[in-house]
Enzyme design. Structure first.
Site, PDB file in Angstrom:
ATOM      1  N   TYR A 149      34.184   5.247 -16.589  1.00  0.00           N
ATOM      2  CA  TYR A 149      33.343   6.372 -16.153  1.00  0.00           C
ATOM      3  C   TYR A 149      34.138   7.678 -16.177  1.00  0.00           C
ATOM      4  O   TYR A 149      33.709   8.680 -16.765  1.00  0.00           O
ATOM      5  CB  TYR A 149      32.830   6.083 -14.736  1.00  0.00           C
ATOM      6  CG  TYR A 149      32.065   7.210 -14.100  1.00  0.00           C
ATOM      7  CD1 TYR A 149      30.704   7.369 -14.323  1.00  0.00           C
ATOM      8  CD2 TYR A 149      32.706   8.128 -13.260  1.00  0.00           C
ATOM      9  CE1 TYR A 149      30.004   8.412 -13.729  1.00  0.00           C
ATOM     10  CE2 TYR A 149      32.019   9.166 -12.674  1.00  0.00           C
ATOM     11  CZ  TYR A 149      30.665   9.303 -12.909  1.00  0.00           C
ATOM     12  OH  TYR A 149      29.980  10.339 -12.326  1.00  0.00           O
ATOM     13  N   ASP A 176      41.102   1.389  -3.562  1.00  0.00           N
ATOM     14  CA  ASP A 176      40.558   2.526  -2.811  1.00  0.00           C
ATOM     15  C   ASP A 176      41.620   3.606  -2.649  1.00  0.00           C
ATOM     16  O   ASP A 176      42.790   3.294  -2.395  1.00  0.00           O
ATOM     17  CB  ASP A 176      40.158   2.022  -1.417  1.00  0.00           C
ATOM     18  CG  ASP A 176      38.910   2.701  -0.885  1.00  0.00           C
ATOM     19  OD1 ASP A 176      38.353   3.537  -1.614  1.00  0.00           O
ATOM     20  OD2 ASP A 176      38.519   2.393   0.245  1.00  0.00           O
TER      21      ASP A 176
HETATM   22  C1  UD1 Z   1      34.298   6.758  -5.796  1.00  0.00           C
HETATM   23  C2  UD1 Z   1      33.357   5.795  -6.508  1.00  0.00           C
HETATM   24  C3  UD1 Z   1      34.047   4.466  -6.720  1.00  0.00           C
HETATM   25  C4  UD1 Z   1      35.340   4.681  -7.520  1.00  0.00           C
HETATM   26  C5  UD1 Z   1      36.220   5.719  -6.813  1.00  0.00           C
HETATM   27  C6  UD1 Z   1      37.394   6.095  -7.704  1.00  0.00           C
HETATM   28  C7  UD1 Z   1      31.081   6.305  -5.921  1.00  0.00           C
HETATM   29  C8  UD1 Z   1      29.913   5.987  -5.054  1.00  0.00           C
HETATM   30  N1  UD1 Z   1      32.193   5.596  -5.695  1.00  0.00           N
HETATM   31  O1  UD1 Z   1      34.656   6.140  -4.615  1.00  0.00           O
HETATM   32  O2  UD1 Z   1      33.181   3.595  -7.414  1.00  0.00           O
HETATM   33  O3  UD1 Z   1      36.045   3.476  -7.639  1.00  0.00           O
HETATM   34  O4  UD1 Z   1      35.482   6.942  -6.568  1.00  0.00           O
HETATM   35  O5  UD1 Z   1      38.262   6.930  -7.019  1.00  0.00           O
HETATM   36  O6  UD1 Z   1      31.014   7.141  -6.768  1.00  0.00           O
HETATM   37  N2  UD1 Z   1      33.265   2.533   2.365  1.00  0.00           N
HETATM   38  C9  UD1 Z   1      33.132   1.877   3.566  1.00  0.00           C
HETATM   39  N3  UD1 Z   1      32.013   1.144   3.772  1.00  0.00           N
HETATM   40  C10 UD1 Z   1      31.016   1.021   2.853  1.00  0.00           C
HETATM   41  C11 UD1 Z   1      31.151   1.710   1.624  1.00  0.00           C
HETATM   42  C12 UD1 Z   1      32.304   2.452   1.419  1.00  0.00           C
HETATM   43  O7  UD1 Z   1      34.018   1.931   4.430  1.00  0.00           O
HETATM   44  O8  UD1 Z   1      30.007   0.337   3.132  1.00  0.00           O
HETATM   45  C13 UD1 Z   1      34.471   3.352   2.161  1.00  0.00           C
HETATM   46  C14 UD1 Z   1      35.181   3.100   0.847  1.00  0.00           C
HETATM   47  O9  UD1 Z   1      36.014   1.962   0.945  1.00  0.00           O
HETATM   48  C15 UD1 Z   1      35.934   4.415   0.697  1.00  0.00           C
HETATM   49  C16 UD1 Z   1      34.987   5.457   1.324  1.00  0.00           C
HETATM   50  O10 UD1 Z   1      34.069   4.710   2.113  1.00  0.00           O
HETATM   51  O11 UD1 Z   1      37.138   4.392   1.427  1.00  0.00           O
HETATM   52  C17 UD1 Z   1      34.206   6.251   0.312  1.00  0.00           C
HETATM   53  O12 UD1 Z   1      33.614   5.332  -0.611  1.00  0.00           O
HETATM   54  P1  UD1 Z   1      32.653   5.812  -1.822  1.00  0.00           P
HETATM   55  O13 UD1 Z   1      31.461   6.491  -1.284  1.00  0.00           O
HETATM   56  O14 UD1 Z   1      32.451   4.615  -2.708  1.00  0.00           O
HETATM   57  O15 UD1 Z   1      33.490   6.949  -2.559  1.00  0.00           O
HETATM   58  P2  UD1 Z   1      34.921   6.895  -3.271  1.00  0.00           P
HETATM   59  O16 UD1 Z   1      35.870   6.035  -2.526  1.00  0.00           O
HETATM   60  O17 UD1 Z   1      35.322   8.317  -3.439  1.00  0.00           O
END
Ligand code: UD1
Length: 311
Positions: free
Chosen positions: A147, A277
């Site tokens: 992506y 992450d």
């Molecule tokens: C974004 C991308 C992810 C990619 C990453 C690369 C999206 C939605 N996600 O992740 O696919 O691998 O950039 O850097 O575009 N979290 C929770 N509980 C949940 C869901 C998420 O604690 O139910 C946490 C995640 O582990 C993370 C944070 O929330 O630490 C943010 O997650 P997310 O919204 O997926 O964003 P990115 O981590 O920035």
């Protein structure tokens, strides 16, 4: 008032951008294959005589050429995409088709039909896992997913088309966009859309890690405004800019807002941090301010409140 063509118009960011263009008096032609977008996102827009929607796949040869030739827009806002990082890993060929081939077709249609401007949905994913924060546009580009690679390649395709003359391209590197109409369908959806769904259902959310990780969460309303500015303002030159707030918000901050609105929902469950992450992500917003006159205005807590109150 201008004629603006929006790809991915029925999507999360596309529908808000369309609403804003219409509110500002522009005429909008949208295209969406309704793969991840939804017609119901455009309920209000579809009532407007200034809006039309074509249901078609922009990655299919001839589709964009035909629609752009007919509408003769001044600008194209190219938001149609495969939006899931996870899906790009599972299906890199589909990622290439929707996130690179489609961009080539946008550039070709713009050149063939004298479109003067393209605004493109790029992503902070092009920077990869950098620890040098806040991230400036000059930071190394080391995408870690198909992506992110595709978004970086698309920037190159569009900026090369602009360099050939007659076309201005603005690439928007969105950080963590959130707001109404974001799809919480998968475990890899944006965290705020997942939390919103869980709290609505009265179920506890899961925090991966200790909740102290931070993101540069930006309201979709600010993102839509940045898109409209880039598509319609005079005197812009081609370039890239982060679209972010420059402010870090932790997951615990986000949970606190939800918890205050839903006191009956049990507290979050803690789970181990997701592998891969990143802990912190934060953008430098100065270039968007200098080159577009754009600065995010909606505070995260306020935008979360709006999301929670939305039906
Ligand atoms: C974004 C991308 C992810 C990619 C990453 C690369 C999206 C939605 N996600 O992740 O696919 O691998 O950039 O850097 O575009 N979290 C929770 N509980 C949940 C869901 C998420 O604690 O139910 C946490 C995640 O582990 C993370 C944070 O929330 O630490 C943010 O997650 P997310 O919204 O997926 O964003 P990115 O981590 O920035």
């Amino acid at each position: 008032m201008g004629k603006i063509f929006v790809t991915g118009a029925a999507g999360f960011i596309g529908s808000h951008t369309t609403d804003r263009l219409l509110a500002e008096g522009h005429e909008v032609s949208g295209v969406d294959n309704l793969r991840s977008g939804h017609r119901h996102n455009l309920t209000e827009a579809l009532k407007s005589p200034s809006f039309r929607l074509a249901e078609a796949d922009v990655a299919e040869a001839g589709v964009l050429d035909c629609l752009v030739a007919e509408f003769q827009p001044e600008a194209i806002i190219h938001l149609a995409a495969l939006v899931s990082v996870q899906e790009s890993i599972q299906d890199p060929a589909l990622n290439r088709r929707l996130n690179v081939t489609a961009t080539e077709l946008v550039a070709a249609a713009a050149r063939a039909h004298g479109v003067r401007r393209i605004v493109f949905a790029s992503s902070a994913a092009i920077y990869g896992d950098t620890t040098d924060l806040p991230i400036s546009e000059e930071a190394p580009k080391r995408p870690i997913s198909p992506y992110g690679e595709a978004k970086l390649a698309s920037e190159g395709i569009l900026l090369a088309a602009a360099a050939a003359g007659g076309l201005t391209v603005r690439c928007h590197r969105y950080f963590n966009v959130f707001g109404p109409r974001q799809d919480p369908a998968s475990q890899y959806s944006g965290v705020i859309s997942i939390f919103d769904r869980r709290y609505r259902d009265g179920k506890p959310v899961t925090i991966f890690g200790d909740g102290q990780q931070t993101r540069d969460f930006i309201s979709v309303h600010d993102v839509a405004r940045a898109n409209v500015i880039a598509a319609t303002s005079g005197g812009l030159v081609s370039g890239v800019a982060n679209i972010c707030t420059g402010r870090a918000t932790s997951l615990l901050d986000v949970v606190a807002v939800f918890a205050s609105h839903y006191p009956a929902v049990p507290p979050p469950t803690l789970a181990p941090a997701r592998s891969g992450d990143i802990v912190h992500s934060l953008g430098r917003p100065e270039r968007a301010r200098a080159e577009l006159g754009f600065a995010a205005e909606v505070p995260v807590a306020e935008a979360l409140g709006e999301l929670i109150r939305a039906g």
